[in-house]
Design a protein around this motif. Sequence first.
Motif, short mmCIF file in Angstrom:
data_model
loop_
_atom_site.label_atom_id
_atom_site.label_comp_id
_atom_site.label_asym_id
_atom_site.label_seq_id
_atom_site.Cartn_x
_atom_site.Cartn_y
_atom_site.Cartn_z
N ASN A 113 0.82 -1.22 0.00
CA ASN A 113 0.00 0.00 0.00
C ASN A 113 0.86 1.27 0.00
OD1 ASN A 113 -2.47 -1.45 0.06
ND2 ASN A 113 -2.28 -1.70 2.29
N LEU A 114 1.89 1.25 -0.83
CA LEU A 114 2.80 2.39 -0.93
C LEU A 114 2.69 3.12 -2.27
CD1 LEU A 114 5.97 0.68 0.59
CD2 LEU A 114 4.71 2.59 1.63
N LYS A 115 1.83 2.64 -3.16
CA LYS A 115 1.75 3.18 -4.51
C LYS A 115 1.43 4.67 -4.50
CE LYS A 115 1.69 2.74 -9.02
NZ LYS A 115 2.96 2.51 -9.76
N SER A 116 0.52 5.09 -3.62
CA SER A 116 0.12 6.50 -3.60
C SER A 116 1.25 7.40 -3.07
CB SER A 116 -1.13 6.68 -2.74
OG SER A 116 -0.87 6.34 -1.39
N LYS A 117 2.25 6.81 -2.45
CA LYS A 117 3.37 7.58 -1.86
C LYS A 117 4.67 7.33 -2.60
CE LYS A 117 0.98 9.18 1.69
NZ LYS A 117 0.76 10.62 1.94
N GLU A 118 4.64 6.74 -3.79
CA GLU A 118 5.87 6.30 -4.45
C GLU A 118 6.82 7.46 -4.77
OE1 GLU A 118 5.56 4.76 -8.48
OE2 GLU A 118 3.51 5.51 -8.58
N ASN A 119 6.31 8.66 -4.95
CA ASN A 119 7.16 9.81 -5.28
C ASN A 119 7.37 10.75 -4.09
OD1 ASN A 119 7.50 9.06 -8.07
ND2 ASN A 119 5.39 9.75 -8.41
N GLU A 120 7.01 10.28 -2.90
CA GLU A 120 7.17 11.07 -1.68
C GLU A 120 8.55 10.80 -1.06
OE1 GLU A 120 5.52 13.89 0.83
OE2 GLU A 120 4.24 12.80 -0.58
N LEU A 121 9.21 11.87 -0.60
CA LEU A 121 10.49 11.68 0.10
C LEU A 121 10.25 10.93 1.41
CD1 LEU A 121 12.18 15.19 -0.29
CD2 LEU A 121 12.74 13.09 -1.53
N VAL A 122 11.18 10.03 1.74
CA VAL A 122 11.01 9.18 2.92
C VAL A 122 10.92 10.01 4.19
CG1 VAL A 122 12.18 7.46 4.38
CG2 VAL A 122 12.02 7.13 1.90
N ASN A 123 11.68 11.10 4.28
CA ASN A 123 11.66 11.90 5.51
C ASN A 123 10.34 12.64 5.72
OD1 ASN A 123 11.91 13.92 3.62
ND2 ASN A 123 13.86 14.73 4.38
N ARG A 124 9.45 12.57 4.73
CA ARG A 124 8.13 13.19 4.88
C ARG A 124 7.03 12.16 5.16
NH1 ARG A 124 8.28 17.42 -0.27
NH2 ARG A 124 10.00 18.75 0.52
N LEU A 125 7.43 10.90 5.20
CA LEU A 125 6.45 9.84 5.43
C LEU A 125 6.15 9.69 6.91
CD1 LEU A 125 7.80 7.01 3.08
CD2 LEU A 125 5.93 8.59 2.61
N SER A 126 4.99 9.13 7.21
CA SER A 126 4.67 8.77 8.59
C SER A 126 5.56 7.61 9.02
CB SER A 126 3.21 8.35 8.71
OG SER A 126 2.99 7.13 7.99
N ARG A 127 5.64 7.39 10.31
CA ARG A 127 6.45 6.28 10.83
C ARG A 127 5.96 4.95 10.27
NH1 ARG A 127 9.77 5.66 15.43
NH2 ARG A 127 9.93 3.51 16.14
N GLY A 128 4.65 4.80 10.15
CA GLY A 128 4.10 3.55 9.62
C GLY A 128 4.50 3.31 8.18
#
Length: 324
Positions: A131-146
């Motif tokens: 369930n990471l497809k919607s975040k594939e172009n997001e920088l990791v440091n901006r992701l939630s801990r989960g």
Amino acid sequence: MEPIIEVKNLHKSYKKRRSKEYIQAVNDVSFVVKKGEILGLLGPNGAGKTTTIKMICGLLIPDSGSIKINGRDNRKHRLQSLEHISAVLEGNRNLYWRLTVRENLEYFAGNRGESRKEIRSRVERLLTDFNLKSKENELVNRLSRGMQQKLAIAVAMLAESEVILLDEPTLGLDIETSYEVREILKDIVEDYGRTIIISSHDMDVIQEICDRTVIINQGKVVTDDSIDNLLRLFEVRAYTVTLGEHLTRKQLELLQERFPQATYTEDVIQSSIAIDFYQSEAIYDLFDILKIENTPVETIDRDTINFEQVFMKIVNGGENKCAG
């Protein structure tokens, strides 16, 4: 099921700082991990669990004993044996924070000599399954801990190793994401055919997803059994006895002597004893204590027990006691 990891007679000691004294962190630990299972490797802080995990991963060398991964000794054939295991250690996530989700997957696959074209389908599957497809172009440091935790597990999957070792995979996650990670771990075994070793203090996670647990305490294996067996074993031992009167001081002293793990509570009218009978005949010892003052028994109820209670009873020495 065949064993994928065989741990045999492991010993590891540490020298105390500013002292000649040694601490025995791991003392003759042996167990196996079977292909296709989810094994919980548990223990209280300082029990030797983390040291054991680091030896399995090749981060520490045991003083004696052996670890075989897919039949290969991880000391004699270190590189070949460690090809079969990937690890996600808590506090040391295998990610680059200034790359995007997709870039992380492509980068770590590229480190293994694979081109983007070669791994494109695997990356797409992992993005979808985790369930990471919607975040594939997001920088990791901006992701939630989960999201970061899910990506760390997905990166470990890229190695296509048979075994994945996870240290506290749900630590700090909200309830919804924790449940999502649990489902992902089940799918890793069922859909990808991998084996998982999980270390966690979240006993709900262990109870829900693990087939079996190895519990280490004071450097030794104290339990190696299926979750279902342990729950059944301790559930038939755990009782609450409700009394119509309070116990006298003499009765309380005898109760504490005979059943040191028992818990006694009382209110204005009645009292109760939470007690484990490690042998069925031990109930007669309780009746002898109650008979001294002819204390009336209102009810005897068998308690429902969860795995957190089982764990606490085992590390406090409950399973090895013959009575009380």
